[in-house]
Motif scaffolding. Structure first.
Motif, mmCIF file in Angstrom:
data_model
loop_
_atom_site.group_PDB
_atom_site.id
_atom_site.type_symbol
_atom_site.label_atom_id
_atom_site.label_comp_id
_atom_site.label_asym_id
_atom_site.label_seq_id
_atom_site.Cartn_x
_atom_site.Cartn_y
_atom_site.Cartn_z
ATOM 1 N N ASN A 31 10.901 -8.131 -31.688
ATOM 2 C CA ASN A 31 9.526 -8.206 -31.174
ATOM 3 C C ASN A 31 9.399 -7.481 -29.836
ATOM 4 N N LEU A 34 9.087 -3.987 -30.740
ATOM 5 C CA LEU A 34 7.779 -3.774 -31.383
ATOM 6 C C LEU A 34 6.669 -3.702 -30.347
ATOM 7 N N ARG A 134 7.291 -0.134 -45.437
ATOM 8 C CA ARG A 134 6.501 -1.378 -45.365
ATOM 9 C C ARG A 134 5.871 -1.522 -43.983
ATOM 10 N N ASP A 135 6.664 -1.295 -42.945
ATOM 11 C CA ASP A 135 6.217 -1.657 -41.598
ATOM 12 C C ASP A 135 5.379 -0.591 -40.898
ATOM 13 N N THR A 138 1.617 -0.885 -41.962
ATOM 14 C CA THR A 138 1.087 -2.251 -41.829
ATOM 15 C C THR A 138 1.085 -2.700 -40.371
ATOM 16 N N LEU A 139 1.982 -2.135 -39.545
ATOM 17 C CA LEU A 139 1.948 -2.553 -38.143
ATOM 18 C C LEU A 139 0.861 -1.820 -37.378
ATOM 19 N N TYR A 142 -1.786 -4.073 -38.151
ATOM 20 C CA TYR A 142 -1.534 -5.340 -37.437
ATOM 21 C C TYR A 142 -2.174 -5.295 -36.045
ATOM 22 N N SER A 176 -1.938 -7.993 -42.148
ATOM 23 C CA SER A 176 -0.798 -7.056 -42.260
ATOM 24 C C SER A 176 0.154 -7.475 -43.381
ATOM 25 N N TRP A 177 0.363 -8.797 -43.547
ATOM 26 C CA TRP A 177 1.282 -9.229 -44.615
ATOM 27 C C TRP A 177 0.667 -9.056 -46.003
ATOM 28 N N ALA A 180 1.437 -5.640 -46.673
ATOM 29 C CA ALA A 180 2.885 -5.375 -46.676
ATOM 30 C C ALA A 180 3.608 -5.989 -47.871
ATOM 31 N N ARG A 229 2.382 -18.791 -43.573
ATOM 32 C CA ARG A 229 3.257 -18.805 -42.388
ATOM 33 C C ARG A 229 2.853 -17.716 -41.396
ATOM 34 N N VAL A 233 2.553 -18.016 -37.027
ATOM 35 C CA VAL A 233 3.620 -17.219 -36.382
ATOM 36 C C VAL A 233 3.004 -16.128 -35.500
ATOM 37 N N ASN A 234 2.037 -15.413 -36.036
ATOM 38 C CA ASN A 234 1.475 -14.276 -35.288
ATOM 39 C C ASN A 234 0.419 -14.700 -34.286
HETATM 40 C C1 LIG Z 1 3.450 -7.134 -42.079
HETATM 41 N N1 LIG Z 1 4.532 -7.090 -41.151
HETATM 42 C C2 LIG Z 1 5.803 -6.564 -41.578
HETATM 43 C C3 LIG Z 1 4.331 -7.561 -39.861
HETATM 44 N N2 LIG Z 1 3.275 -7.976 -39.541
HETATM 45 N N3 LIG Z 1 5.368 -7.470 -39.011
HETATM 46 C C4 LIG Z 1 5.141 -7.725 -37.582
HETATM 47 C C5 LIG Z 1 5.055 -9.169 -37.244
HETATM 48 C C6 LIG Z 1 6.019 -9.937 -38.011
HETATM 49 C C7 LIG Z 1 6.068 -11.358 -37.529
HETATM 50 N N4 LIG Z 1 7.233 -11.540 -36.660
HETATM 51 C C8 LIG Z 1 6.098 -12.261 -38.740
HETATM 52 O O1 LIG Z 1 7.183 -12.712 -39.078
HETATM 53 O O2 LIG Z 1 5.057 -12.427 -39.364
#
Ligand SMILES: CN(C)C(=N)NCCC[C@H](N)C(=O)O
Length: 249
Positions: A31, A34, A134-135, A138-139, A142, A176-177, A180, A229, A233-234
């Motif tokens: 992170n 990132l 993937r990243d 999507t980032l 994000y 983003s997920w 992704a 999740r 988390v985000n």
């Molecule tokens: C869609 N992707 C791969 C992301 N958004 N990655 C960045 C944040 C990931 C964050 N630590 C989490 O585990 O959701």
């Protein structure tokens, strides 16, 4: 639910924490790369500091490009840790029980050593291309989602409040997920491919054969759980980032 029940039955509650130690140790570094790469790329692209940026209209194109650069760079840092996490999580044998073959990897360090011995150091980067694919986009999305939502929720020339950071961060994670997840499924399959007989000839073969054998729905497996999740988390990630940035600068 079937996965939760079977995991608990076969591996007890410990089964839900498999492969955790390495991501916990690496997530701070990943992170840091990132958000540090994102902030510095945006500074280079727009030549405005975070404080100046708050007062001016944001160039969303720069945000997307800076986020994509950050996604590309952090994917390479993440690749070996993510591979070890996926390999340990997919060891479904219960922990040592009399008469049951022990799991292949005794833990993250043994897993890393085995991969290097069997596949060479490059083996630690199996599935890295899928992770980069993937990243990277999507980032970009994000950070674009976060910056766009937090501005939309904040009245002009004011700083976003804590609730705004949490809501905008949470939706940035979900958005983003959602994008992704298809490449995440492919990435995990590529990472598991090196174990026994190689099943896929490459990334494209993995996509085509997965769709052919299991239908296009295969690429959205785990999206619901991932989104559930991804919000908290985000939300916490952006909340911490914004407050730490204010506190430190
Ligand atoms: C869609 N992707 C791969 C992301 N958004 N990655 C960045 C944040 C990931 C964050 N630590 C989490 O585990 O959701």
């Amino acid at each position: 639910m079937d996965c939760v029940i079977k995991t608990y039955r076969r591996e007890s509650v410990l089964g839900f924490f498999k492969g955790m130690s390495f991501p916990i140790g690496s997530v701070a570094m990943v992170n840091s790369v990132l958000f540090g790469t994102y902030s510095n790329s945006l500074l280079l692209l727009s030549s405005t500091s975070p404080q100046e940026r708050k007062a001016q209209p944001l160039n969303y194109g720069y945000v997307f490009v800076a986020g994509s650069i950050a996604g590309f760079v952090q994917a390479y840092c993440l690749a070996p840790f993510d591979l070890i996490k996926v390999r340990l999580q997919n060891q479904t044998e219960p922990r040592t029980r009399p008469g049951v073959a022990p799991p292949q990897y005794r833990g993250p360090l043994h897993c890393a050593r085995s991969i290097i011995q069997e596949e060479g150091p490059r083996g630690l980067f199996r599935g890295a291309w899928a992770l980069v694919l993937r990243d990277t986009p999507t980032l970009g999305l994000y950070f674009l989602t976060y910056e766009g939502l937090s501005r939309w929720l904040t009245s002009d020339s004011k700083e976003p409040g804590s609730a705004t950071m949490l809501v905008a961060g949470g939706f940035a994670g979900i958005m983003s997920w959602t994008i992704a997840t298809p490449m995440d499924v492919v990435k995990s399959r590529m990472q598991m491919d090196g174990l026994k007989r190689r099943k896929y000839r490459g990334l494209l073969d993995c996509v085509i054969s997965s769709a052919r054998q299991e239908g296009p729905g295969v690429f959205f497996r785990g999206l619901t759980l991932n989104s559930a999740r991804a919000f908290p988390v985000n939300a916490v990630t952006f909340f911490s980032y914004e407050h730490l940035l204010r506190f430190l600068s």
